[in-house]
Design an enzyme around this catalytic site. Structure first.
Site, PDB file in Angstrom:
ATOM      1  N   LYS A   1     -15.574  -8.570   3.056  1.00 33.27           N
ATOM      2  CA  LYS A   1     -14.429  -9.138   4.094  1.00 33.27           C
ATOM      3  C   LYS A   1     -15.139  -9.059   5.381  1.00 33.27           C
ATOM      4  CE  LYS A   1     -10.349  -7.596   1.555  1.00 33.27           C
ATOM      5  NZ  LYS A   1      -9.235  -6.628   1.503  1.00 33.27           N
TER       6      LYS A   1
ATOM      7  N   HIS B   1       0.844  -1.242  -0.021  1.00 32.51           N
ATOM      8  CA  HIS B   1      -0.072  -0.057  -0.034  1.00 32.51           C
ATOM      9  C   HIS B   1       1.045   1.232  -0.079  1.00 32.51           C
ATOM     10  CE1 HIS B   1      -2.615  -2.879   2.419  1.00 32.51           C
ATOM     11  NE2 HIS B   1      -3.237  -2.610   1.292  1.00 32.51           N
TER      12      HIS B   1
ATOM     13  N   SER C   1      -2.455  -7.980   3.090  1.00 34.06           N
ATOM     14  CA  SER C   1      -2.486  -7.926   4.548  1.00 34.06           C
ATOM     15  C   SER C   1      -2.876  -9.262   5.081  1.00 34.06           C
ATOM     16  CB  SER C   1      -3.693  -6.837   4.710  1.00 34.06           C
ATOM     17  OG  SER C   1      -3.262  -5.724   4.454  1.00 34.06           O
TER      18      SER C   1
HETATM   19  O1  PNS Z   1      -8.331  -2.999   0.571  1.00 37.57           O
HETATM   20  P1  PNS Z   1      -9.912  -3.621  -0.114  1.00 37.57           P
HETATM   21  O2  PNS Z   1     -10.537  -4.267   0.767  1.00 37.57           O
HETATM   22  O3  PNS Z   1      -9.450  -4.178  -1.535  1.00 37.57           O
HETATM   23  O4  PNS Z   1     -10.683  -2.340  -0.310  1.00 37.57           O
HETATM   24  C1  PNS Z   1     -12.137  -2.278  -0.871  1.00 37.57           C
HETATM   25  C2  PNS Z   1     -12.765  -1.052  -0.644  1.00 37.57           C
HETATM   26  C3  PNS Z   1     -12.700  -0.553   0.766  1.00 37.57           C
HETATM   27  C4  PNS Z   1     -12.089   0.050  -1.301  1.00 37.57           C
HETATM   28  C5  PNS Z   1     -14.006  -1.440  -1.302  1.00 37.57           C
HETATM   29  O5  PNS Z   1     -14.714  -2.302  -0.804  1.00 37.57           O
HETATM   30  C6  PNS Z   1     -15.019  -0.052  -1.044  1.00 37.57           C
HETATM   31  O6  PNS Z   1     -14.933   0.848  -2.106  1.00 37.57           O
HETATM   32  N1  PNS Z   1     -15.793   0.012  -0.034  1.00 37.57           N
HETATM   33  C7  PNS Z   1     -16.724   1.120   0.224  1.00 37.57           C
HETATM   34  C8  PNS Z   1     -18.196   0.847  -0.179  1.00 37.57           C
HETATM   35  C9  PNS Z   1     -18.787   1.044  -1.705  1.00 37.57           C
HETATM   36  O7  PNS Z   1     -18.420   2.181  -2.226  1.00 37.57           O
HETATM   37  N2  PNS Z   1     -18.861  -0.065  -2.045  1.00 37.57           N
HETATM   38  C10 PNS Z   1     -19.265  -0.198  -3.689  1.00 37.57           C
HETATM   39  C11 PNS Z   1     -18.128  -0.328  -4.465  1.00 37.57           C
HETATM   40  S1  PNS Z   1     -18.333  -0.778  -5.916  1.00 37.57           S
END
Ligand code: PNS
Length: 163
Positions: free
Chosen positions: A43, A19, A131
């Site tokens: 998750k 990251h 992670s």
């Molecule tokens: O580090 P990660 O787990 O790959 O991050 C994924 C994350 C948190 C960026 C994604 O799940 C997200 O954007 N979550 C916020 C909620 C949202 O906007 N969901 C719709 C995405 S299309």
């Protein structure tokens, strides 16, 4: 000219060198970067609280002048709108990341048409890094010094070993 802000979103449970590399490179490309801890609906609750994750991020990239750290519980597209951001930055490790990231990029574009998703290819040395792998190693007493910086190493190791 208006300031160009980009968002680096993620679970960051915890932040790793993978990251950090993406954030450092993004900070060169944009005027301002907001690293934001968000919920990934796919998750589980995670190992660290959002406050802990935010604190780890601050301790590792908080010294970069144009980087801010935040927490948000909601839609990324909406957060980007609130912050007047023009881009989302995502790191891509392997082909396996691509389909899901592509789906999210198209969905976010639908929700906020002014928002672009910019994919940065991960550095070769971080290709394998995640992670969850770091947590698994630390929880079994392994050395994670190749994966996370010194400033957060002990805190992460102690905490996961206790669990
Ligand atoms: O580090 P990660 O787990 O790959 O991050 C994924 C994350 C948190 C960026 C994604 O799940 C997200 O954007 N979550 C916020 C909620 C949202 O906007 N969901 C719709 C995405 S299309």
């Amino acid at each position: 000219m208006t300031e160009r802000t980009a968002i680096c979103p993620g679970s960051f449970d915890p932040i790793t060198y993978g990251h950090i590399d993406i954030i450092q490179r993004a900070a060169v490309m944009f005027d301002k970067i907001i690293v934001v801890v968000m919920k990934n609906a796919n998750k589980s609750a995670g190992s660290f609280s959002v406050e802990e994750r935010k604190s780890f991020i601050e301790k590792t990239v908080g010294n970069i002048p144009n980087v801010e750290v935040d927490v948000y519980d909601g839609l990324l597209a909406e957060y980007a709108r609130q912050k007047n951001a023009c881009a989302i930055i995502k790191g891509l490790r392997a082909v396996s990341d691509f389909e899901y990231e592509f789906q999210m990029a198209l969905t976010n574009k639908k929700l906020n048409p002014e928002l672009e998703t910019v994919f940065l290819t991960t550095s070769a040395e971080n290709m394998y890094l995640s992670s969850s792998m770091v947590k698994q190693i630390a929880s079994m007493g392994g050395d994670i010094s190749h994966f996370v910086p010194e400033s957060i190493l002990e805190e992460i190791s102690n905490r996961l070993r206790k669990d």
